[in-house]
Scaffold this motif. Sequence first.
Motif, PDB file in Angstrom:
ATOM      1  N   LYS A 275      46.003  37.231  34.860  1.00  0.00           N
ATOM      2  CA  LYS A 275      44.567  36.977  34.949  1.00  0.00           C
ATOM      3  C   LYS A 275      43.866  38.064  35.759  1.00  0.00           C
ATOM      4  CE  LYS A 275      44.749  31.934  34.465  1.00  0.00           C
ATOM      5  NZ  LYS A 275      44.474  30.623  35.123  1.00  0.00           N
ATOM      6  N   ILE A 276      44.611  38.689  36.658  1.00  0.00           N
ATOM      7  CA  ILE A 276      44.079  39.814  37.431  1.00  0.00           C
ATOM      8  C   ILE A 276      44.487  41.136  36.794  1.00  0.00           C
ATOM      9  CG2 ILE A 276      44.092  40.967  39.671  1.00  0.00           C
ATOM     10  CD1 ILE A 276      42.654  38.300  39.717  1.00  0.00           C
ATOM     11  N   ALA A 277      45.746  41.216  36.362  1.00  0.00           N
ATOM     12  CA  ALA A 277      46.298  42.484  35.875  1.00  0.00           C
ATOM     13  C   ALA A 277      45.612  42.981  34.602  1.00  0.00           C
ATOM     14  CB  ALA A 277      47.803  42.343  35.640  1.00  0.00           C
ATOM     15  N   VAL A 278      45.290  42.081  33.675  1.00  0.00           N
ATOM     16  CA  VAL A 278      44.697  42.508  32.399  1.00  0.00           C
ATOM     17  C   VAL A 278      43.314  43.132  32.582  1.00  0.00           C
ATOM     18  CG1 VAL A 278      43.798  41.698  30.188  1.00  0.00           C
ATOM     19  CG2 VAL A 278      46.086  41.031  30.918  1.00  0.00           C
ATOM     20  N   PRO A 279      42.363  42.468  33.268  1.00  0.00           N
ATOM     21  CA  PRO A 279      41.071  43.132  33.452  1.00  0.00           C
ATOM     22  C   PRO A 279      41.154  44.410  34.278  1.00  0.00           C
ATOM     23  CG  PRO A 279      41.150  41.056  34.671  1.00  0.00           C
ATOM     24  CD  PRO A 279      42.338  41.083  33.771  1.00  0.00           C
ATOM     25  N   VAL A 280      42.053  44.444  35.282  1.00  0.00           N
ATOM     26  CA  VAL A 280      42.218  45.669  36.079  1.00  0.00           C
ATOM     27  C   VAL A 280      42.746  46.801  35.204  1.00  0.00           C
ATOM     28  CG1 VAL A 280      43.547  46.737  37.953  1.00  0.00           C
ATOM     29  CG2 VAL A 280      42.503  44.492  38.290  1.00  0.00           C
ATOM     30  N   MET A 281      43.746  46.494  34.373  1.00  0.00           N
ATOM     31  CA  MET A 281      44.325  47.500  33.485  1.00  0.00           C
ATOM     32  C   MET A 281      43.297  47.990  32.471  1.00  0.00           C
ATOM     33  SD  MET A 281      46.942  49.267  32.561  1.00  0.00           S
ATOM     34  CE  MET A 281      47.329  50.255  31.129  1.00  0.00           C
ATOM     35  N   MET A 282      42.544  47.093  31.882  1.00  0.00           N
ATOM     36  CA  MET A 282      41.545  47.471  30.892  1.00  0.00           C
ATOM     37  C   MET A 282      40.430  48.309  31.521  1.00  0.00           C
ATOM     38  SD  MET A 282      42.103  46.367  27.726  1.00  0.00           S
ATOM     39  CE  MET A 282      40.539  45.948  26.948  1.00  0.00           C
ATOM     40  N   ALA A 283      39.994  47.911  32.705  1.00  0.00           N
ATOM     41  CA  ALA A 283      38.942  48.674  33.384  1.00  0.00           C
ATOM     42  C   ALA A 283      39.429  50.077  33.732  1.00  0.00           C
ATOM     43  CB  ALA A 283      38.494  47.935  34.646  1.00  0.00           C
ATOM     44  N   ALA A 284      40.683  50.187  34.181  1.00  0.00           N
ATOM     45  CA  ALA A 284      41.247  51.500  34.496  1.00  0.00           C
ATOM     46  C   ALA A 284      41.392  52.352  33.240  1.00  0.00           C
ATOM     47  CB  ALA A 284      42.598  51.329  35.185  1.00  0.00           C
ATOM     48  N   TYR A 285      41.787  51.730  32.142  1.00  0.00           N
ATOM     49  CA  TYR A 285      41.982  52.455  30.882  1.00  0.00           C
ATOM     50  C   TYR A 285      40.669  53.063  30.393  1.00  0.00           C
ATOM     51  CZ  TYR A 285      43.272  53.373  26.022  1.00  0.00           C
ATOM     52  OH  TYR A 285      43.487  53.980  24.804  1.00  0.00           O
ATOM     53  N   PHE A 286      39.622  52.276  30.346  1.00  0.00           N
ATOM     54  CA  PHE A 286      38.356  52.769  29.797  1.00  0.00           C
ATOM     55  C   PHE A 286      37.597  53.665  30.769  1.00  0.00           C
ATOM     56  CE2 PHE A 286      38.780  49.164  26.784  1.00  0.00           C
ATOM     57  CZ  PHE A 286      38.698  49.911  25.622  1.00  0.00           C
ATOM     58  N   SER A 287      37.815  53.483  32.066  1.00  0.00           N
ATOM     59  CA  SER A 287      37.127  54.341  33.034  1.00  0.00           C
ATOM     60  C   SER A 287      37.646  55.773  32.987  1.00  0.00           C
ATOM     61  CB  SER A 287      37.293  53.775  34.450  1.00  0.00           C
ATOM     62  OG  SER A 287      38.655  53.796  34.849  1.00  0.00           O
ATOM     63  N   ALA A 288      38.808  55.969  32.362  1.00  0.00           N
ATOM     64  CA  ALA A 288      39.383  57.311  32.253  1.00  0.00           C
ATOM     65  C   ALA A 288      39.113  57.947  30.890  1.00  0.00           C
ATOM     66  CB  ALA A 288      40.884  57.247  32.505  1.00  0.00           C
ATOM     67  N   ARG A 289      38.268  57.301  30.065  1.00  0.00           N
ATOM     68  CA  ARG A 289      38.019  57.803  28.714  1.00  0.00           C
ATOM     69  C   ARG A 289      36.532  57.891  28.410  1.00  0.00           C
ATOM     70  NH1 ARG A 289      42.773  56.057  29.209  1.00  0.00           N
ATOM     71  NH2 ARG A 289      44.464  56.791  27.882  1.00  0.00           N
ATOM     72  N   ARG A 290      36.221  58.687  27.387  1.00  0.00           N
ATOM     73  CA  ARG A 290      34.835  58.815  26.964  1.00  0.00           C
ATOM     74  C   ARG A 290      34.386  57.535  26.276  1.00  0.00           C
ATOM     75  NH1 ARG A 290      33.509  64.292  23.854  1.00  0.00           N
ATOM     76  NH2 ARG A 290      31.455  63.283  24.072  1.00  0.00           N
TER      77      ARG A 290
ATOM     78  N   ALA B 262      25.174  47.096  39.934  1.00  0.00           N
ATOM     79  CA  ALA B 262      24.923  47.991  41.064  1.00  0.00           C
ATOM     80  C   ALA B 262      26.066  48.974  41.295  1.00  0.00           C
ATOM     81  CB  ALA B 262      24.680  47.172  42.332  1.00  0.00           C
ATOM     82  N   ALA B 263      27.190  48.746  40.626  1.00  0.00           N
ATOM     83  CA  ALA B 263      28.349  49.621  40.828  1.00  0.00           C
ATOM     84  C   ALA B 263      28.087  51.003  40.231  1.00  0.00           C
ATOM     85  CB  ALA B 263      29.586  48.997  40.197  1.00  0.00           C
ATOM     86  N   ARG B 264      28.497  52.041  40.955  1.00  0.00           N
ATOM     87  CA  ARG B 264      28.238  53.407  40.503  1.00  0.00           C
ATOM     88  C   ARG B 264      29.297  53.918  39.542  1.00  0.00           C
ATOM     89  NH1 ARG B 264      25.997  57.184  45.441  1.00  0.00           N
ATOM     90  NH2 ARG B 264      23.878  56.333  45.501  1.00  0.00           N
ATOM     91  N   ASN B 265      30.568  53.582  39.785  1.00  0.00           N
ATOM     92  CA  ASN B 265      31.599  54.128  38.900  1.00  0.00           C
ATOM     93  C   ASN B 265      32.012  53.100  37.854  1.00  0.00           C
ATOM     94  OD1 ASN B 265      34.254  52.730  39.729  1.00  0.00           O
ATOM     95  ND2 ASN B 265      33.469  53.430  41.700  1.00  0.00           N
ATOM     96  N   MET B 266      32.508  53.596  36.738  1.00  0.00           N
ATOM     97  CA  MET B 266      32.781  52.752  35.576  1.00  0.00           C
ATOM     98  C   MET B 266      33.878  51.734  35.840  1.00  0.00           C
ATOM     99  SD  MET B 266      31.768  51.967  32.636  1.00  0.00           S
ATOM    100  CE  MET B 266      30.599  53.323  32.416  1.00  0.00           C
ATOM    101  N   PHE B 267      34.894  52.093  36.587  1.00  0.00           N
ATOM    102  CA  PHE B 267      35.976  51.155  36.883  1.00  0.00           C
ATOM    103  C   PHE B 267      35.435  49.927  37.596  1.00  0.00           C
ATOM    104  CE2 PHE B 267      39.186  49.584  39.938  1.00  0.00           C
ATOM    105  CZ  PHE B 267      40.151  49.154  39.047  1.00  0.00           C
ATOM    106  N   ASN B 268      34.659  50.125  38.655  1.00  0.00           N
ATOM    107  CA  ASN B 268      34.087  49.003  39.397  1.00  0.00           C
ATOM    108  C   ASN B 268      33.193  48.149  38.516  1.00  0.00           C
ATOM    109  OD1 ASN B 268      35.377  50.176  41.534  1.00  0.00           O
ATOM    110  ND2 ASN B 268      33.574  50.427  42.812  1.00  0.00           N
ATOM    111  N   ARG B 269      32.384  48.802  37.696  1.00  0.00           N
ATOM    112  CA  ARG B 269      31.429  48.072  36.867  1.00  0.00           C
ATOM    113  C   ARG B 269      32.138  47.202  35.830  1.00  0.00           C
ATOM    114  NH1 ARG B 269      27.165  51.964  34.655  1.00  0.00           N
ATOM    115  NH2 ARG B 269      26.793  52.044  36.914  1.00  0.00           N
ATOM    116  N   LEU B 270      33.120  47.765  35.151  1.00  0.00           N
ATOM    117  CA  LEU B 270      33.834  47.009  34.123  1.00  0.00           C
ATOM    118  C   LEU B 270      34.639  45.864  34.731  1.00  0.00           C
ATOM    119  CD1 LEU B 270      35.107  49.918  31.833  1.00  0.00           C
ATOM    120  CD2 LEU B 270      33.215  48.336  31.376  1.00  0.00           C
ATOM    121  N   LEU B 271      35.280  46.127  35.869  1.00  0.00           N
ATOM    122  CA  LEU B 271      36.088  45.093  36.511  1.00  0.00           C
ATOM    123  C   LEU B 271      35.210  43.953  37.008  1.00  0.00           C
ATOM    124  CD1 LEU B 271      38.807  44.087  37.481  1.00  0.00           C
ATOM    125  CD2 LEU B 271      38.541  45.468  39.554  1.00  0.00           C
TER     126      LEU B 271
END
Length: 384
Positions: free
Chosen positions: A132-147, A312-321
């Motif tokens: 429940k924690i790992a999936v959204p964290v993994m997905m947010a990390a995946y997309f924050s590193a891509r266009r 309000a989050a500036r970086n994509m990882f924070n925003r998606l998570l």
Amino acid sequence: MKITSQDFVRRLPDSNVQFARGPAWSHRLRVDPILLLLLLVITCFGLAVLYSASGQNELMLRRQGIFFIIAYSAMFITAQLDLQMLRRWSVWLYLVGIILLIAVLLIGVGAKGAKRWVSLGFIRFQPSEILKIAVPVMMAAYFSARRLPPSLADVLMSLVIVLTPGVLIFLQPDLGTAILISTSGLIVLFMAGLQWRYIFGSLAMVGASIWPMWHFIMKDYQKQRVLTLLDPEADKLGAGWNIIQSKTAIGSGGLPGKGLFNGTQSQLDFLPESHTDFIIAVMAEELGLYGVLMLLALYLLVVARGLIIAFAARNMFNRLLAASITLTFFVYVFVNVGMVAGMLPVVGVPLPLVSLGGTSIVTLLTGFGLLMAIATDPKNTSVS
């Protein structure tokens, strides 16, 4: 009076004068005070309702209180995490969760026809809670590193990330948790800017898969839940009993309710699972529509606060998570209320912070700890 050029020279104050106040106490503790207050109010509200739903069972109330102490401690600890470190370790967190899910299928501990736990001798836990924690964290990390918006290859890869734990949890079987975990990942995919052609294509694929899923994948008890949703009166004393009694409890409460501890459906044990999945029916009977609306308003305020933190989050990882944690919480509430009201199949989803729970409460508040870490991240914009 003679004016000289020196009168127009701006002077800085002495170096020992500070321009800004130091960080507020909430930022020092890495907590969001508004979100914390809302969660505490819901917790207190939930404990009162649980005490009534359990038949004034003090042992159950103390057990729930202990879990809340553990859960809030986990929330405060999680709020101190370095989010960039979490982003770097997201793959390992996800892989550990997958390995544990495989271990559940191989050597897991079963109960009531389901195999969902891993026993270490001194403790037993559900690995699905980690996902429940790992999936959204993994997905947010995946997309924050891509266009963004994501390409077709990224969409397909993200579906593998989401569906792998979803399928493993479905096989336990645990349909409710599989839906929630898959939803948390799909929310990240949607927030990453998924194009509408992919959305409509996915809906078409889901529609086309209904027939083979019904005939070849779904188990008999899962089919029965769907049939009960469509016609609960067909088996009043069997599969339809829970929904019928739930609707009776909700309707009998009226606007003001019968008063705390005065419900008949719950106190006389007509309503099954009154302290877990169907606890909002107890609330509707005893506190009426007013009490239910007050709780739903608190839930919506939590969702609104979470979305403010996300935007309000500036970086994509924070925003998606942040968006995933917040909207998954909304899905928890929506699914529970929907199934108790007879609008959705009964899938065993507890009402957040109100239903009796252990690891689910710890996982939920751990997620809110991540949300607070995002809200107080020094690299974020200020959230007010």
